[in-house]
Design a protein around this motif. Structure first.
Motif, short mmCIF file in Angstrom:
data_model
loop_
_atom_site.label_atom_id
_atom_site.label_comp_id
_atom_site.label_asym_id
_atom_site.label_seq_id
_atom_site.Cartn_x
_atom_site.Cartn_y
_atom_site.Cartn_z
N THR A 18 45.24 50.44 -57.41
CA THR A 18 44.92 51.44 -56.38
C THR A 18 46.12 52.33 -56.05
OG1 THR A 18 45.38 49.80 -54.64
CG2 THR A 18 43.10 50.02 -55.37
N GLU A 163 34.98 47.32 -62.17
CA GLU A 163 35.06 48.07 -60.92
C GLU A 163 36.07 47.42 -59.98
OE1 GLU A 163 31.17 48.52 -59.30
OE2 GLU A 163 30.49 49.88 -60.89
N ASP A 165 37.51 47.83 -56.08
CA ASP A 165 37.35 48.49 -54.79
C ASP A 165 38.64 49.22 -54.41
OD1 ASP A 165 34.76 47.64 -54.44
OD2 ASP A 165 35.28 45.89 -53.23
N GLY A 166 38.47 50.48 -54.04
CA GLY A 166 39.61 51.34 -53.76
C GLY A 166 39.84 52.35 -54.86
N THR A 168 37.63 54.90 -57.47
CA THR A 168 36.28 55.48 -57.53
C THR A 168 35.54 55.13 -58.81
OG1 THR A 168 37.05 57.33 -56.19
CG2 THR A 168 34.97 57.61 -57.35
N SER A 287 35.65 51.83 -46.22
CA SER A 287 35.91 53.26 -46.12
C SER A 287 35.00 54.09 -47.01
CB SER A 287 37.38 53.55 -46.45
OG SER A 287 37.70 53.05 -47.73
N SER A 288 34.49 53.49 -48.09
CA SER A 288 33.59 54.20 -49.00
C SER A 288 32.15 54.21 -48.50
CB SER A 288 33.62 53.52 -50.37
OG SER A 288 33.12 52.20 -50.28
N LYS A 290 30.56 51.32 -48.34
CA LYS A 290 30.05 50.07 -48.90
C LYS A 290 30.04 48.98 -47.84
CE LYS A 290 31.27 46.59 -52.41
NZ LYS A 290 32.21 46.28 -53.52
N HIS A 311 45.24 51.96 -47.73
CA HIS A 311 43.82 52.28 -47.88
C HIS A 311 43.04 51.16 -48.56
CE1 HIS A 311 43.47 53.22 -52.28
NE2 HIS A 311 44.78 53.24 -52.16
N SER A 350 39.00 49.04 -48.30
CA SER A 350 38.16 49.66 -49.32
C SER A 350 37.12 48.73 -49.91
CB SER A 350 39.04 50.20 -50.46
OG SER A 350 39.85 51.26 -50.01
N GLY A 351 37.15 47.45 -49.55
CA GLY A 351 36.17 46.52 -50.11
C GLY A 351 36.71 45.11 -50.14
#
Length: 396
Positions: A18, A163, A165-166, A168, A287-288, A290, A311, A350-351
């Motif tokens: 990230t 994937e 998190d943090g 895209t 923050s997304s 999710k 973040h 972020s997740g």
């Protein structure tokens, strides 16, 4: 009045985990910057666009956050047991210095791919298809990192469906193992305790876990400072009083950990230690947008980097979280339920992220053999960066 023109320096702009930063091969740097010192620091600051009183880094490659104000210098390793030497520089956004006191765990994931693509790894170690194991010597903290880089048709695989998190977009998965991640030669717990009473003026006496693993980190309980552990960046970063409080906690933690002798030294050591606050698992919206369910995580953690709430989660702080979670009685372990464990999944802004770590007690001291997590990395741009030719000369 005459002015010195710009010079061009080979460089690659990469995302790792990230974070993202500017990567250099040591021998591509101007000769004055190939050794530690003021010339190197001035060059890297000019590349990134610091110091910038506007805190935007418009005239450089930085992105005006701690996650994007980063530089990496790589070279073939001097050690026969390693492939590449990795030096990380965290560039201050608004102040004239580069902090060399710690590693960046996120950018660690990009070191192997860069080293392979730029001829720093023995070609015999790179399969036509499969996994290339890259042994990295982390120069800042004198530790080994082992990266598993996927290779397709002799080239680094960057695209994939992993994937994080943090980040895209999905990419190829790169497992990264941090070997014996206690920072430097010190003990994992510099005070000898898994929990300390940390007296902080204006705040009070806080329970704190002070740990050297991945990166020196001060863990505190969210509820002790009036938070839930589910906060996002705007709840902290827009609050100047909160930021001042966290910096005071960080400074006193640094003294207690023996990283500095006097509180006023903390201002020139922004990269370490980190401050993080923890709480039992809770559901929240990342923050997304999710949804993060308490049923899918073991605890929530929020961490500050370079004076602001991160973040997502710094890779080295994730190592510290995994290490602390593996040792019963730490605040991280207690927030996660208090049982013995070898892996933990924590919620961040972020997740969520899972990190594994195995702890053992030897001769009365805790040790972590390794901490492992998966990240991804990708080249964003390659070629060269340009800076004024006199921007790093010491007689200017």
């Amino acid at each position: 009045m005459s002015h010195v023109g710009q010079i061009s320096i080979p460089a690659t702009y990469m995302r790792g985990g990230t974070s993202k930063g500017v990567f250099f091969t040591l021998n591509d740097l101007p000769e004055a910057a190939r050794v530690p010192g003021a010339a190197r620091d001035k060059l890297l600051m000019r590349v990134i666009g610091s110091p910038d009183p506007y805190e935007k880094q418009i005239d450089g490659m930085g992105g005006a956050t701690s996650s994007t104000s980063k530089t990496v210098i790589l070279s073939k390793s001097k050690s026969p047991d390693h492939d590449v030497d990795y030096l990380f520089g965290q560039v201050s956004i608004d102040k004239p210095y580069v902090d060399w006191s710690g590693n960046c765990g996120n950018l660690s994931a990009a070191v192997g791919p860069y080293a392979i693509a730029n001829g720093l790894i023995d070609p015999a170690k790179i399969p036509e298809n499969g996994i290339a194991e890259v042994r990295i010597w982390q120069v800042n903290i004198n530790k080994t990192i082992v990266s598993q880089v996927p290779i397709v048709n002799g080239q680094v695989q960057e695209t994939g469906d992993f994937e994080l998190d943090g980040v895209t977009f999905p990419a190829a998965e790169i497992p990264v193992a941090f070997m014996e991640p206690a920072d430097g030669e010190g003990a994992i717990f510099p005070t000898g305790n898994v929990v300390d009473d940390l007296e902080v003026p204006g705040v009070g006496v806080l329970k704190a876990t002070l740990i050297n693993a991945g990166i020196p980190t001060v863990f505190i309980n969210a509820q002790d400072i009036g938070y839930t552990g589910c906060e996002l960046q705007e709840a902290i970063n827009s609050d100047t009083k909160a930021l001042a409080m966290f910096e005071t906690i960080r400074a006193h933690g640094a003294v207690r950990m023996g990283l500095i002798k006097h509180l006023d030294e903390a201002a020139s050591r922004q990269h370490t230690p980190k401050v993080a606050f923890v709480a039992p698992p809770a559901s929240y919206t990342a923050s997304s947008g999710k949804a993060v369910s308490a049923d899918n995580i073991d605890l929530v953690v929020r961490a500050l980097s370079m004076g602001k709430l991160h973040h997502a989660m710094m890779g080295t702080a994730a190592v510290a979280i995994g290490a602390a979670a593996a040792i019963q009685g730490t605040l991280v372990n207690l927030a996660a339920g208090g049982e013995a464990r070898e892996a933990v999944t924590f919620g961040h802004p972020s997740g969520a992220l899972r990190v594994g770590a195995k702890a053992s007690l030897a001769d009365g001291r805790w040790q972590i053999d390794q901490a492992v997590m998966s990240r991804s990395a990708r080249v964003l741009m390659e070629g060269s960066v340009r800076i004024p030719g006199d921007s790093f000369l010491m007689n200017v």
